[in-house]
Design an enzyme around this catalytic site. Structure first.
Site, PDB file in Angstrom:
ATOM      1  N   TYR A  40      30.582  46.479  47.210  1.00  0.00           N
ATOM      2  CA  TYR A  40      30.201  46.908  45.863  1.00  0.00           C
ATOM      3  C   TYR A  40      31.128  46.303  44.824  1.00  0.00           C
ATOM      4  O   TYR A  40      30.692  45.790  43.785  1.00  0.00           O
ATOM      5  CB  TYR A  40      30.233  48.434  45.813  1.00  0.00           C
ATOM      6  CG  TYR A  40      30.052  49.066  44.462  1.00  0.00           C
ATOM      7  CD1 TYR A  40      28.786  49.224  43.910  1.00  0.00           C
ATOM      8  CD2 TYR A  40      31.147  49.540  43.739  1.00  0.00           C
ATOM      9  CE1 TYR A  40      28.610  49.837  42.675  1.00  0.00           C
ATOM     10  CE2 TYR A  40      30.989  50.158  42.513  1.00  0.00           C
ATOM     11  CZ  TYR A  40      29.720  50.294  41.985  1.00  0.00           C
ATOM     12  OH  TYR A  40      29.549  50.897  40.761  1.00  0.00           O
TER      13      TYR A  40
ATOM     14  N   LYS B 211      30.267  43.725  41.804  1.00  0.00           N
ATOM     15  CA  LYS B 211      30.522  44.033  40.396  1.00  0.00           C
ATOM     16  C   LYS B 211      31.406  42.972  39.744  1.00  0.00           C
ATOM     17  O   LYS B 211      31.228  42.636  38.566  1.00  0.00           O
ATOM     18  CB  LYS B 211      31.161  45.416  40.272  1.00  0.00           C
ATOM     19  CG  LYS B 211      30.223  46.566  40.633  1.00  0.00           C
ATOM     20  CD  LYS B 211      29.036  46.672  39.691  1.00  0.00           C
ATOM     21  CE  LYS B 211      28.236  47.951  39.929  1.00  0.00           C
ATOM     22  NZ  LYS B 211      27.095  48.099  38.994  1.00  0.00           N
TER      23      LYS B 211
END
Length: 275
Positions: free
Chosen positions: A159, A163
């Site tokens: 994740y 990002k």
């Protein structure tokens, strides 16, 4: 309803908008006059969110969109353009986040690939499909929901990598799209009270103490930042990452508290010895 009407007549597409930050952003933009396409993999939830916005007197529709599927992405963009007459704003909000394995060497290839595909490549697919229409609108803007995880370690390897990739994509796409009249920016939140934290009120209370502003974020905090960056108020802003994080990256509250308490104990100890 907010008094501002910065998006009167604007067509907006938001991914992952059935709940949380996406739903709050849809509501904020509808309140400011936008016509919003609420897209999500969960069409029932998307319809519920769009229906609630219509009850407020806004213009909102729902559409199924898995950002991992190019065909669905292009269908959602085409639907927004047909329904609203133009596409002026794209909000890339959809993401996937798999909890880390206890040991990095036990991380699963499929989970890693899916987190990156939905979170990073999904924004790429949506931006690619939307860009010609954003150019045609003459006032196009892309706002992507990033995360402080892309800036500093807060866990979640895949994740966080995704990002961080979104921040890079924001810069490169901003450079490419600027001469075509489209602005591209990113909002980087930290802890926000969404359904992802459901049943974890105690954890949120502990987290609140680590924020200089004394609380975790609310979806409406992020929606307000998105509305600003998507609006003409940000007409000279592109390629930027706006941190909406309660000050957590600027101030190490836990460290400051530890030092303050330690210093207080030392002073009291010195006083007792002299006494």
């Amino acid at each position: 309803m907010t008094a501002m009407r910065r998006f009167e007549g604007h067509g907006v597409l938001i991914t992952g908008a059935a709940r949380g930050i996406g739903a709050a952003t849809a509501r904020r933009l509808v309140e400011e006059g936008a016509r919003v396409l609420v897209t999500d993999v969960d069409l029932v939830a998307a319809e519920k969110t769009a229906g609630a916005l219509r009850e407020l007197g806004g213009h909102a529709e729902a559409f199924t969109c898995d950002v991992g599927d190019r065909t669905q992405v292009e269908a959602a963009v085409a639907y927004a353009v047909e329904a609203f007459g133009s596409l002026d704003v794209l909000v890339n909000n959809a993401y996937r986040c798999t909890p880390d394995a206890p040991l990095f060497e036990d991380e699963d290839d499929e989970d890693w690939a899916l987190d990156l595909d939905v979170t990073l490549s999904g924004a790429y697919r949506c931006s690619r499909a939307a860009l010609p229409h954003l150019v045609a609108s003459g006032r196009g803007a892309i706002v992507t929901i990033g995360s402080v995880n892309g800036i500093q370690d807060f866990g979640n390897h895949a994740y966080s990598a995704a990002k961080a990739g979104l921040m890079s994509l924001t810069r490169t796409l901003a450079g490419h799209a600027a001469e075509r009249g489209v602005r591209v920016n990113l909002v980087a939140p930290c802890t926000v009270r969404t359904t992802a934290w459901e049943g974890r009120d105690d954890d949120l209370a502990v987290a609140a103490g680590l924020y200089p502003l004394g609380r975790v974020g609310e979806p409406e905090d992020i929606a307000a930042a998105v509305a600003f960056l998507a609006s003409a108020d940000a007409a000279w802003i592109t390629g930027t990452t706006l941190r909406v994080d309660g000050g957590v990256l600027a101030v190490n509250t836990g460290f400051r508290q530890a030092i303050r308490f330690h210093g207080k104990d030392a002073e009291e100890g010195d006083g007792s010895e002299e006494g």
